[in-house]
Design a protein around this motif. Structure first.
Motif, PDB file in Angstrom:
ATOM      1  N   GLU A  41      11.146   4.032   5.428  1.00 30.65           N
ATOM      2  CA  GLU A  41      11.155   5.253   6.252  1.00 30.65           C
ATOM      3  C   GLU A  41       9.751   5.634   6.716  1.00 30.65           C
ATOM      4  O   GLU A  41       9.527   5.970   7.878  1.00 30.65           O
ATOM      5  N   LEU A  42       8.818   5.564   5.765  1.00 31.22           N
ATOM      6  CA  LEU A  42       7.440   5.973   6.069  1.00 31.22           C
ATOM      7  C   LEU A  42       6.791   5.029   7.074  1.00 31.22           C
ATOM      8  O   LEU A  42       6.089   5.465   7.986  1.00 31.22           O
ATOM      9  N   GLU A  50       0.452  12.187  16.984  1.00 26.83           N
ATOM     10  CA  GLU A  50       1.311  11.668  15.929  1.00 26.83           C
ATOM     11  C   GLU A  50       1.272  12.569  14.696  1.00 26.83           C
ATOM     12  O   GLU A  50       2.300  12.864  14.087  1.00 26.83           O
ATOM     13  N   LEU A  51       0.067  13.010  14.350  1.00 28.61           N
ATOM     14  CA  LEU A  51      -0.072  13.878  13.174  1.00 28.61           C
ATOM     15  C   LEU A  51       0.707  15.179  13.370  1.00 28.61           C
ATOM     16  O   LEU A  51       1.414  15.636  12.463  1.00 28.61           O
ATOM     17  N   LEU A  52       0.589  15.749  14.575  1.00 24.21           N
ATOM     18  CA  LEU A  52       1.316  17.000  14.837  1.00 24.21           C
ATOM     19  C   LEU A  52       2.824  16.781  14.752  1.00 24.21           C
ATOM     20  O   LEU A  52       3.557  17.613  14.202  1.00 24.21           O
ATOM     21  N   ALA A  53       3.276  15.629  15.266  1.00 24.07           N
ATOM     22  CA  ALA A  53       4.712  15.328  15.198  1.00 24.07           C
ATOM     23  C   ALA A  53       5.170  15.201  13.744  1.00 24.07           C
ATOM     24  O   ALA A  53       6.229  15.709  13.363  1.00 24.07           O
ATOM     25  N   ILE A  54       4.350  14.534  12.936  1.00 25.33           N
ATOM     26  CA  ILE A  54       4.689  14.373  11.511  1.00 25.33           C
ATOM     27  C   ILE A  54       4.715  15.733  10.822  1.00 25.33           C
ATOM     28  O   ILE A  54       5.616  16.031  10.038  1.00 25.33           O
ATOM     29  N   MET A  55       3.749  16.591  11.167  1.00 22.09           N
ATOM     30  CA  MET A  55       3.684  17.909  10.534  1.00 22.09           C
ATOM     31  C   MET A  55       4.887  18.774  10.933  1.00 22.09           C
ATOM     32  O   MET A  55       5.316  19.631  10.171  1.00 22.09           O
ATOM     33  N   ARG A  56       5.396  18.547  12.154  1.00 19.81           N
ATOM     34  CA  ARG A  56       6.601  19.294  12.556  1.00 19.81           C
ATOM     35  C   ARG A  56       7.796  18.869  11.715  1.00 19.81           C
ATOM     36  O   ARG A  56       8.632  19.680  11.350  1.00 19.81           O
ATOM     37  N   ASN A  80       0.831  -1.204   0.000  1.00 21.33           N
ATOM     38  CA  ASN A  80       0.000   0.000   0.000  1.00 21.33           C
ATOM     39  C   ASN A  80       0.865   1.253   0.000  1.00 21.33           C
ATOM     40  O   ASN A  80       0.610   2.188  -0.760  1.00 21.33           O
ATOM     41  N   VAL A  81       1.882   1.258   0.872  1.00 24.44           N
ATOM     42  CA  VAL A  81       2.744   2.439   0.967  1.00 24.44           C
ATOM     43  C   VAL A  81       3.535   2.627  -0.338  1.00 24.44           C
ATOM     44  O   VAL A  81       3.779   3.741  -0.778  1.00 24.44           O
ATOM     45  N   LEU A  82       3.874   1.506  -0.968  1.00 21.22           N
ATOM     46  CA  LEU A  82       4.654   1.572  -2.212  1.00 21.22           C
ATOM     47  C   LEU A  82       3.828   2.065  -3.399  1.00 21.22           C
ATOM     48  O   LEU A  82       4.385   2.534  -4.392  1.00 21.22           O
ATOM     49  N   ARG A  97      -2.917   4.879  10.027  1.00 18.07           N
ATOM     50  CA  ARG A  97      -1.491   5.239   9.943  1.00 18.07           C
ATOM     51  C   ARG A  97      -0.900   4.761   8.619  1.00 18.07           C
ATOM     52  O   ARG A  97      -0.063   5.450   8.032  1.00 18.07           O
ATOM     53  N   VAL A  98      -1.361   3.596   8.143  1.00 20.31           N
ATOM     54  CA  VAL A  98      -0.903   3.132   6.825  1.00 20.31           C
ATOM     55  C   VAL A  98      -1.356   4.115   5.750  1.00 20.31           C
ATOM     56  O   VAL A  98      -0.584   4.500   4.867  1.00 20.31           O
ATOM     57  N   ALA A  99      -2.629   4.537   5.848  1.00 23.87           N
ATOM     58  CA  ALA A  99      -3.161   5.467   4.844  1.00 23.87           C
ATOM     59  C   ALA A  99      -2.367   6.773   4.850  1.00 23.87           C
ATOM     60  O   ALA A  99      -2.043   7.322   3.798  1.00 23.87           O
ATOM     61  N   ILE A 100      -2.020   7.246   6.049  1.00 23.49           N
ATOM     62  CA  ILE A 100      -1.237   8.475   6.145  1.00 23.49           C
ATOM     63  C   ILE A 100       0.148   8.254   5.534  1.00 23.49           C
ATOM     64  O   ILE A 100       0.646   9.087   4.769  1.00 23.49           O
ATOM     65  N   ALA A 101       0.748   7.101   5.826  1.00 16.14           N
ATOM     66  CA  ALA A 101       2.066   6.806   5.258  1.00 16.14           C
ATOM     67  C   ALA A 101       2.005   6.732   3.733  1.00 16.14           C
ATOM     68  O   ALA A 101       2.874   7.254   3.045  1.00 16.14           O
TER      69      ALA A 101
END
Lengths: 262, 264
Positions: free
Chosen positions: B120-121, B179-185, B99-101, B145-149
């Motif tokens: 990495e993702l 988690e989303l905020l951390a990713i956005m940072r 999915n991520v690929l 989280r998979v969908a976000i990745a």
């Protein structure tokens, strides 16, 4: 231990039927000329399997053995079913994909769906003659509708957001079709093909019973008309067994393919 | 205008169902989202906030008004705008890694690079060890989280989120917010986030655009940035509570109107 028990219990009715089939004609509960005991059927099956010739008074007239007739039945079955699967998936997915195709094809599919499949056979014989062509066409057309409908329903049921997700990843129309719609419709398509397999066996035998010089259906009708009932029953059992094992094998394949569903 | 700034100009949208009368879903929506800004669209269900997001994604045609990203009008879906849906929308026949690929394959990234990026993702969303699992084997939070990745993998400049945490339980949702905020940072993006959860909107967004009940209009835009830039502890401050109260009062009237319209 439990498993052995289960297997035994599961096949017990079959075993009882076999015993009954052996005893009833022997004790003349039924006329053995109409229902030969199972052992006689097994013997006839063995001789049909070995050679087919020189075992009964009918044999010199018989067109080939269980093997040669089996092979010609297999060819009809393979091309009829295979053709219906390829064409059916293509048509069904196109119906879901394009409004125009849907508008043209949908009324036809719905009108033809309830038609008794064997009604096609005489028409196909009229158009395509007595050979393999009419049989392949009868099987193909009969199996086509369940495949079309399952592919159509499956493709229509693919989640819109799944298609959008692929498009947002950069997929074009063709990629959406092959990489999202087709795999998304696969569970329905595989279930539809299972129905088609069941229909294919019915129409295969029916088309060969009706007319023809080859195939297992022909063998049944030829042996039946000649009164060689033990051999006739042997062929009937062979066809039933082939149908059963085809379904089992397909079910196994289906479970393997859909392993991603839990 | 910067590379990924978004401008909605007088956008109208009418739904034409197969049966029944056409419904005006959006009525003259104008809104600007600056580059790397996090804007939440907040409103009662059926107010057209998801429709606005789908128009921005290019999934529905813009019939009236204009939508542009980075100065260019939206004409269709594209990898510059990644989207995350509430129902995860993972390919169920693909494993986590596949999915991520997917997006990376569509972007024709070389294989070795693709593998590295996917790894990495998957690490970023803490799903190491689940690479070969199918979505049906994962919990809701893991699926999202998979969908976000998958969406972040192709590095879209704009991230569209359609009630992404709406189907999760409260604890998972809170963790996903962090988690989303951390990713956005780590990888800042322009985000348009659709929600009907007031606290979620205040906690995540720089600005919240409150929408009216159908037909959707922008009722008010509220700045929700934490006063000292400290988003982690924001939730415990009186300012946070005040913003939530203020926004709730705005949404409340619309929610009641939406309810009445529904019952009628």
């Amino acid at each position: 231990m439990t498993t052995t028990n289960n297997v035994f219990v599961r096949y017990l009715p079959l075993l009882l039927l076999a015993i009954l089939w052996e005893i009833a004609p022997r004790l003349h509960f039924v006329d053995p000329s109409e229902l030969p005991p199972l052992s006689a059927v097994a013997k006839a099956w063995w001789s049909l399997l070995l050679d087919g010739e020189g075992k009964t008074w009918l044999s010199p007239f018989l067109n080939g053995s269980l093997w040669t007739n089996g092979v010609s039945s297999f060819i009809n079955w393979f091309f009829g079913l295979g053709g219906s699967i390829l064409i059916g998936i293509a048509l069904g997915v196109m119906m879901a994909w394009s409004r125009t195709v849907e508008d043209v094809a949908s009324p036809l599919v719905k009108a033809l769906y309830p038609m008794p499949k064997s009604a096609l056979i005489p028409v196909m014989i009229l158009w395509l003659g007595l050979g393999a062509g009419s049989k392949i066409a009868s099987i193909g057309l009969s199996c086509l509708l369940p495949v079309i409908l399952s592919a159509y329903n499956g493709a229509r049921g693919v989640d819109q957001t799944l298609i959008w997700s692929a498009q947002a990843c950069g997929a074009n129309q063709r990629e959406v079709l092959w990489e999202v719609i087709l795999p998304g419709a696969m569970p329905d398509i595989l279930a539809g093909i299972r129905n088609a397999i069941a229909i294919s066996f019915i129409v295969l035998v029916a088309s060969e019973l009706l007319v023809g010089q080859r195939g297992l259906g022909y063998l049944i009708s030829f042996l039946g008309e000649g009164g060689v009932y033990d051999a006739m029953f042997a062929v009937v059992i062979t066809v039933s067994a082939l149908g059963f094992f085809a379904d089992r094998a397909y079910l196994y394949f289906m479970r393997r393919t859909l392993v991603w569903r839990e | 205008m910067t590379a990924s700034g978004i401008v909605f100009g007088e956008v109208n949208h009418t739904y034409r169902p197969m049966r029944g009368r056409p419904v005006l879903a959006l009525d003259g929506v104008s809104l600007e989202v600056k580059e790397r800004e996090f804007v939440a669209l907040l409103g009662p269900s059926g107010c057209g906030k998801s429709t606005l997001l789908y128009l921005l994604g290019g999934f529905l045609p813009v019939e009236s008004g204009s939508i542009s990203v980075g100065g260019k009008p939206v004409v269709g879906p594209g990898p510059d705008r990644g989207i995350v849906f509430q129902n995860y929308s993972l390919f169920p026949w693909k494993t986590v890694k596949q999915n991520v690929l997917y997006g990376l394959e569509k972007q024709r990234m070389p294989k070795a690079e693709r593998e590295k990026r996917a790894h990495e993702l998957i690490e970023l969303v803490h799903l190491n060890g689940f690479e070969d699992s199918f979505p049906s084997q994962l919990s809701g939070g893991m699926k999202q989280r998979v969908a976000i990745a998958r969406t972040l993998a192709i590095e879209p400049e704009t991230l569209l989120m359609d009630e992404p945490f709406g189907a999760l339980d409260a604890q998972t949702r809170t963790l996903m917010h962090e988690e989303l905020l951390a990713i956005m940072r780590r990888t800042p993006k322009t985000v348009v986030f659709v929600t009907h959860d007031v606290r979620e909107a205040v906690y995540l967004a720089d600005r919240v655009a409150v929408m009216t009940a159908r037909p959707g209009r922008i009722k008010e835009i509220v700045d929700t940035r934490p006063p000292h830039g400290d988003r982690v502890n924001y939730i415990n401050t009186p300012e946070f509570t005040a913003k939530v109260d203020y926004l709730w009062n705005l949404v409340r009237d619309e929610a009641i109107r939406a309810q009445e319209a529904h019952d009628a």
